[in-house]
Design a protein around this motif. Structure first.
Motif, PDB file in Angstrom:
ATOM      1  N   ASP A  58       0.832  -1.194   0.000  1.00  0.00           N
ATOM      2  CA  ASP A  58       0.000   0.000   0.000  1.00  0.00           C
ATOM      3  C   ASP A  58       0.872   1.251   0.000  1.00  0.00           C
ATOM      4  OD1 ASP A  58      -0.874  -0.611   3.426  1.00  0.00           O
ATOM      5  OD2 ASP A  58       0.678   0.746   2.683  1.00  0.00           O
ATOM      6  N   LEU A  59       0.244   2.354  -0.299  1.00  0.00           N
ATOM      7  CA  LEU A  59       0.958   3.611  -0.493  1.00  0.00           C
ATOM      8  C   LEU A  59       1.703   4.050   0.762  1.00  0.00           C
ATOM      9  CD1 LEU A  59       1.184   5.549  -2.940  1.00  0.00           C
ATOM     10  CD2 LEU A  59      -0.506   6.978  -1.821  1.00  0.00           C
ATOM     11  N   LEU A  60       1.067   3.896   1.920  1.00  0.00           N
ATOM     12  CA  LEU A  60       1.690   4.286   3.174  1.00  0.00           C
ATOM     13  C   LEU A  60       2.963   3.491   3.430  1.00  0.00           C
ATOM     14  CD1 LEU A  60       1.702   5.853   5.817  1.00  0.00           C
ATOM     15  CD2 LEU A  60       0.184   4.098   6.783  1.00  0.00           C
ATOM     16  N   GLN A  61       2.919   2.182   3.173  1.00  0.00           N
ATOM     17  CA  GLN A  61       4.093   1.342   3.405  1.00  0.00           C
ATOM     18  C   GLN A  61       5.242   1.720   2.484  1.00  0.00           C
ATOM     19  OE1 GLN A  61       4.192  -1.074   5.962  1.00  0.00           O
ATOM     20  NE2 GLN A  61       6.359  -0.737   5.521  1.00  0.00           N
TER      21      GLN A  61
ATOM     22  N   VAL B 241      -3.900  -0.257 -11.514  1.00  0.00           N
ATOM     23  CA  VAL B 241      -4.419   0.997 -10.985  1.00  0.00           C
ATOM     24  C   VAL B 241      -5.410   0.759  -9.862  1.00  0.00           C
ATOM     25  CG1 VAL B 241      -5.722   3.072 -11.566  1.00  0.00           C
ATOM     26  CG2 VAL B 241      -4.067   2.161 -13.171  1.00  0.00           C
ATOM     27  N   ASN B 242      -6.190  -0.300  -9.941  1.00  0.00           N
ATOM     28  CA  ASN B 242      -7.238  -0.528  -8.949  1.00  0.00           C
ATOM     29  C   ASN B 242      -6.796  -1.434  -7.808  1.00  0.00           C
ATOM     30  OD1 ASN B 242      -9.171   1.016 -10.321  1.00  0.00           O
ATOM     31  ND2 ASN B 242      -9.504  -0.660 -11.769  1.00  0.00           N
ATOM     32  N   GLY B 243      -5.495  -1.770  -7.749  1.00  0.00           N
ATOM     33  CA  GLY B 243      -4.994  -2.632  -6.691  1.00  0.00           C
ATOM     34  C   GLY B 243      -4.985  -1.923  -5.356  1.00  0.00           C
ATOM     35  N   PRO B 244      -4.601  -2.632  -4.286  1.00  0.00           N
ATOM     36  CA  PRO B 244      -4.661  -2.067  -2.943  1.00  0.00           C
ATOM     37  C   PRO B 244      -3.752  -0.864  -2.749  1.00  0.00           C
ATOM     38  CG  PRO B 244      -3.510  -4.191  -2.973  1.00  0.00           C
ATOM     39  CD  PRO B 244      -4.190  -4.033  -4.286  1.00  0.00           C
ATOM     40  N   VAL B 245      -2.698  -0.732  -3.562  1.00  0.00           N
ATOM     41  CA  VAL B 245      -1.803   0.399  -3.388  1.00  0.00           C
ATOM     42  C   VAL B 245      -2.486   1.729  -3.705  1.00  0.00           C
ATOM     43  CG1 VAL B 245      -0.869   0.415  -5.727  1.00  0.00           C
ATOM     44  CG2 VAL B 245       0.548   1.176  -3.861  1.00  0.00           C
ATOM     45  N   TYR B 246      -3.603   1.688  -4.438  1.00  0.00           N
ATOM     46  CA  TYR B 246      -4.267   2.923  -4.827  1.00  0.00           C
ATOM     47  C   TYR B 246      -5.594   3.132  -4.127  1.00  0.00           C
ATOM     48  CZ  TYR B 246      -0.787   2.750  -8.414  1.00  0.00           C
ATOM     49  OH  TYR B 246       0.404   2.690  -9.059  1.00  0.00           O
ATOM     50  N   THR B 247      -5.979   2.242  -3.262  1.00  0.00           N
ATOM     51  CA  THR B 247      -7.278   2.387  -2.614  1.00  0.00           C
ATOM     52  C   THR B 247      -7.096   2.762  -1.164  1.00  0.00           C
ATOM     53  OG1 THR B 247      -7.271   0.016  -2.134  1.00  0.00           O
ATOM     54  CG2 THR B 247      -8.382   0.724  -4.136  1.00  0.00           C
TER      55      THR B 247
END
Length: 303
Positions: A240-243, A291-297
């Motif tokens: 994910d983006l935070l990680q 684009v729709n994976g967990p890294v963007y949600t």
């Protein structure tokens, strides 16, 4: 150069790139010659620089590249330079990147090799090589594009650059410092001062980075941090983006998003949605993250 090229430069076993080592007399000036075999889709590509100036060569003599610099259009010729801190700069042309040749220079010697000031990239970050190449450029350009093998073209480049070498001294420890930064991955200026193998004086570091690299140590580490985070975001779909942000030295994902806007002009979700939409036109979706994976949600904010 296109930001996604850096993931291939960082991986010496990648079949998408071939690295050629410079001749002995150029080893203090040229980090390497890179020929990209990846079949990238034509069209809009985010440009970036990791602190090592590059000179890029189009495949044919008559090609030009359409560059968008913060929304303003500029055309560059068949051979162009990229360096400094690039913000919201895109290549808008349909350029075939297969067999694309790039010379990657050490920043400590680049400015002296071409007789330009260390603040040159503050005025322009992407421009024609003819602006700094100096005497003999037209003959060099003709000889390069009259050669059809990569090996012969590198010989032409070697001959041209070798004639420019002059006596130039710089603190050799700078090369080791850059290698140390590359190995560590995530550093602040304070970390560098405290963890490098010998004690560094901040004023010495600041003065010599600006004099020999044309950039402050703080900005050098900033662009390296963003590049590493971008490549993680592009490559690891399950994070994910935070990680990703924390792993690359950001306080949180919001700080990474702020940097992403700074360098690309848009937040990461918009950026990759635009790339995915473009990729469907050239059937190369397999090189792009989901684009729709967990890294963007994330429900807290719009990325």
């Amino acid at each position: 150069m296109p930001i996604n090229f850096f993931k291939h430069i960082a991986n010496p076993d990648d079949d998408s790139v071939i690295k050629f080592t410079p001749s002995d007399d150029l080893k203090e000036f040229v980090e390497g010659y890179y020929v990209f075999n990846a079949n990238y889709c034509d069209g809009r590509q985010l440009f970036f620089n990791d602190g090592y100036p590059v000179v890029a060569f189009m495949q044919t003599k008559n090609e030009k590249a359409k560059i968008s610099i913060d929304g303003q259009i500029k055309w560059v010729g068949n051979t162009w330079v990229c360096g400094g801190i690039l913000k919201n700069i895109y290549c808008e042309s349909s350029i075939p990147f297969e067999n694309f040749l790039i010379i990657r220079f050490y920043p400590m010697t680049f400015f002296k090799l071409f007789g330009i000031g260390d603040d040159y990239f503050e005025k322009a970050q992407v421009f024609d090589f003819s602006e700094i190449a100096g005497y003999g450029f037209e003959m060099f350009n003709e000889a390069y594009y009259s050669s059809f093998s990569i090996e012969k073209r590198i010989q032409v480049i070697t001959s041209f650059l070798s004639e420019k070498i002059d006596c130039y001294s710089y603190p050799k420890v700078l090369i080791d410092i850059l290698d140390y930064i590359n190995r560590q991955g995530v550093l602040t200026v304070k970390d560098l001062l405290e963890t490098y193998t010998v004690r560094l004086n901040y004023k010495w570091l600041e003065r010599n980075f600006k004099k020999h690299l044309g950039i402050s140590p703080k900005n050098y580490l900033l662009i390296r941090r963003f590049l590493n985070a971008y490549l993680d975001l592009h490559s690891f779909r399950s994070k994910d983006l935070l990680q990703i942000a924390i792993n690359n030295g950001y306080y949180d994902d919001n700080h990474f998003i702020k940097d992403f806007r700074r360098f690309s002009g848009v937040p990461p979700k918009t950026y990759f949605q635009n790339i995915a939409a473009s990729s469907r036109c050239c059937n190369c979706e397999d090189i792009l993250p989901t684009v729709n994976g967990p890294v963007y949600t994330n429900s807290r904010r719009d990325y």
